[in-house]
Design an enzyme around this catalytic site. Structure first.
Site, short mmCIF file in Angstrom:
data_model
loop_
_atom_site.label_atom_id
_atom_site.label_comp_id
_atom_site.label_asym_id
_atom_site.label_seq_id
_atom_site.Cartn_x
_atom_site.Cartn_y
_atom_site.Cartn_z
N HIS A 15 29.45 50.11 5.20
CA HIS A 15 29.07 50.60 6.53
C HIS A 15 28.21 49.12 7.13
O HIS A 15 27.18 48.92 6.50
CB HIS A 15 28.14 51.65 6.45
CG HIS A 15 28.88 52.88 6.33
ND1 HIS A 15 29.58 53.78 6.97
CD2 HIS A 15 29.03 53.77 4.96
CE1 HIS A 15 30.15 54.71 6.46
NE2 HIS A 15 29.77 54.46 5.12
N LEU A 16 28.80 48.59 8.13
CA LEU A 16 28.19 47.53 8.64
C LEU A 16 27.40 47.92 10.02
O LEU A 16 26.71 47.06 10.64
CB LEU A 16 29.14 46.20 8.87
CG LEU A 16 29.61 45.54 7.94
CD1 LEU A 16 30.61 44.43 8.12
CD2 LEU A 16 28.44 44.63 6.89
N ARG A 17 27.76 49.14 10.50
CA ARG A 17 27.16 49.43 11.79
C ARG A 17 27.56 48.26 12.97
O ARG A 17 28.71 47.75 12.77
CB ARG A 17 25.49 49.57 11.70
CG ARG A 17 25.07 50.31 10.48
CD ARG A 17 25.62 51.85 10.36
NE ARG A 17 24.84 52.50 9.35
CZ ARG A 17 25.42 53.68 9.03
NH1 ARG A 17 26.37 53.95 9.26
NH2 ARG A 17 24.66 54.07 7.96
N ASN A 41 33.02 54.94 11.19
CA ASN A 41 32.17 55.77 12.17
C ASN A 41 30.91 55.20 12.62
O ASN A 41 29.79 55.35 12.62
CB ASN A 41 31.55 56.84 10.90
CG ASN A 41 30.71 56.21 9.84
OD1 ASN A 41 30.76 55.01 9.49
ND2 ASN A 41 29.95 56.87 9.33
N HIS A 174 33.53 57.28 -2.81
CA HIS A 174 32.24 57.64 -3.30
C HIS A 174 32.24 58.89 -4.25
O HIS A 174 31.93 59.65 -3.86
CB HIS A 174 31.21 57.67 -2.42
CG HIS A 174 31.67 58.25 -0.89
ND1 HIS A 174 32.38 59.50 -0.97
CD2 HIS A 174 31.56 57.57 0.26
CE1 HIS A 174 32.42 59.66 0.38
NE2 HIS A 174 32.06 58.80 0.88
N LEU A 219 25.21 60.69 1.31
CA LEU A 219 26.12 61.91 1.14
C LEU A 219 27.62 61.10 0.76
O LEU A 219 28.00 59.87 1.20
CB LEU A 219 26.27 62.47 2.42
CG LEU A 219 25.56 63.37 3.03
CD1 LEU A 219 25.55 63.86 4.29
CD2 LEU A 219 25.56 64.61 1.97
N HIS A 251 20.21 52.65 7.57
CA HIS A 251 19.61 53.37 8.68
C HIS A 251 18.05 52.67 8.52
O HIS A 251 17.63 52.39 7.76
CB HIS A 251 19.50 54.71 8.16
CG HIS A 251 20.66 55.53 8.05
ND1 HIS A 251 21.31 55.98 9.47
CD2 HIS A 251 21.41 55.91 7.28
CE1 HIS A 251 22.40 56.64 9.27
NE2 HIS A 251 22.59 56.82 7.69
N ALA A 263 21.44 60.35 6.12
CA ALA A 263 22.02 59.94 4.56
C ALA A 263 22.47 58.68 4.45
O ALA A 263 23.12 58.14 5.48
CB ALA A 263 23.10 60.91 4.51
ZN LIG Z 1 30.34 55.93 3.58
#
Ligand SMILES: [Zn+2]
Length: 345
Positions: A15-17, A41, A174, A219, A251, A263
């Site tokens: 996840h790099l946002r 996401n 995961h 998660l 986060h 999460a």
């Molecule tokens: Zn993920």
């Protein structure tokens, strides 16, 4: 062994946002990793190849000068995903997987799939063109206990899907339970699994014993010790069906240290050091390269990286910052709770 040279690793779940967070974290990935499967996401999610193209450009623009890094883009599967767009995205070399989030399973997943029937036309096309489906393998039905969600997903979603469409390549992402490991091992083909750094290291006690520790909450949530040991055995076995996907998921601290914390665990910065520790502890340093640098590319039909990194065991513990500062705010770095002596030199 105090020094080991391996092909440059890749991260098969990252996840790099976006925006300031992207700018703050990408250097921690590009320092050690050559490529990464980029999770879609965002808010709003990356659902079309056009979205993915634009996101890729923002990633490349945020990359520290001189770093080479290839973001492998994915699309967020919805009940309205257009199969032609997916096929065109793969053909252009942009799209490397499509991601299934059961609606509500994790951060920004409310637009995910509720009715698998609606996603079948896209999944059939993906099977035909050899594009893998990445799955967040948890059901979201409120009646199912959070520690059982992976096992129930395998039984009620994944196994029926694989029977219905055996030609579809699926990456179970995961994996956190022995159920997941056993299920992947039982498959003859078209199924592989990623394992995170932190799930090799922590069990659920890390989150709950002695006070609630939000920086160990992710998660799928970490499970009991027997599951962690099953993950360790699979990761260090050299079995080509298992490979690294850090699921590093930043986060800012205020969003984790509050009444309803997000999460995600941030491990991009110290993953390779932690992994060397884990593999050494299990007498499997010679299999670290398979897990972090060889099995993933083979699954995704890519060549392994040509260049190499060297890990060296230091006499003194290596220190990592407790937090990194990003333009979006501070992000706490994963603390493995043991001294780490390995560093990338
Ligand atoms: Zn993920």
């Amino acid at each position: 062994m105090t020094r080991i040279s391996i092909r440059r690793p890749d991260d098969w779940h990252l996840h790099l946002r976006d925006g300031d967070m992207l700018k703050g974290v990408i250097g921690d990935s590009s320092r050690h990793f050559a490529r990464a499967i980029i999770m879609p996401n965002l808010v709003p999610p990356v659902v079309t190849t056009q979205d993915a193209q634009a996101y890729r450009q923002r990633i490349m623009a945020a990359l520290p000068a001189g770093d080479r890094f290839e973001p492998l883009m994915t699309l967020y599967l919805t009940e309205h995903t257009d199969a032609d767009d997916v096929e065109a995205g793969k053909a252009s070399g942009l799209i490397h997987a499509v991601k299934l989030y059961p609606a509500g399973a994790t951060t920004n997943s409310h637009g995910g799939v509720r009715d698998m029937d609606k996603a079948m036309p896209v999944l059939e096309r993906m099977a035909k063109i050899g594009l893998p489906l990445c799955v967040h393998g948890e059901v979201t039905t409120p009646e199912v206990d959070i520690f059982d969600r992976e096992a129930v997903f395998i039984e009620t979603v994944l196994d029926p899907l694989r029977k219905r469409l055996p030609e579809l390549k699926i990456t179970m992402e995961h994996v956190t339970t022995s159920n997941g490991i056993d299920y992947i091992k039982s498959a003859e083909n078209n199924l592989a699994g990623t394992i995170t750094t932190h799930h090799l290291i922590i069990n659920r006690n890390a989150i709950l014993v002695g006070g609630i520790r939000p920086h160990y909450y992710c998660l799928p949530v970490a499970k009991r010790e027997s599951h962690r040991l099953a993950l360790r055995a699979a990761a260090t076995s050299g079995d080509s069906r298992f490979f690294l996907g850090t699921d590093s998921a930043p986060h800012v601290d205020p969003l984790k240290e509050c009444g309803c914390g997000c999460a995600g665990i941030y491990t991009s910065i110290n993953t390779m050091s932690c992994l060397a520790h884990v593999f050494e502890e299990d007498g499997a340093l010679d299999r670290l390269e398979a897990f972090s640098s060889l099995n993933g590319p083979a699954w995704y039909g890519l060549a392994p990286n040509e260049d190499r990194i060297t890990l060296e065991k230091q006499a003194e513990p290596v220190s990592f910052p407790a937090k990194i500062e990003t333009g979006a705010g501070p992000v706490t770095v994963f603390d493995p709770m043991f001294p780490v002596h390995w560093s990338v030199v």
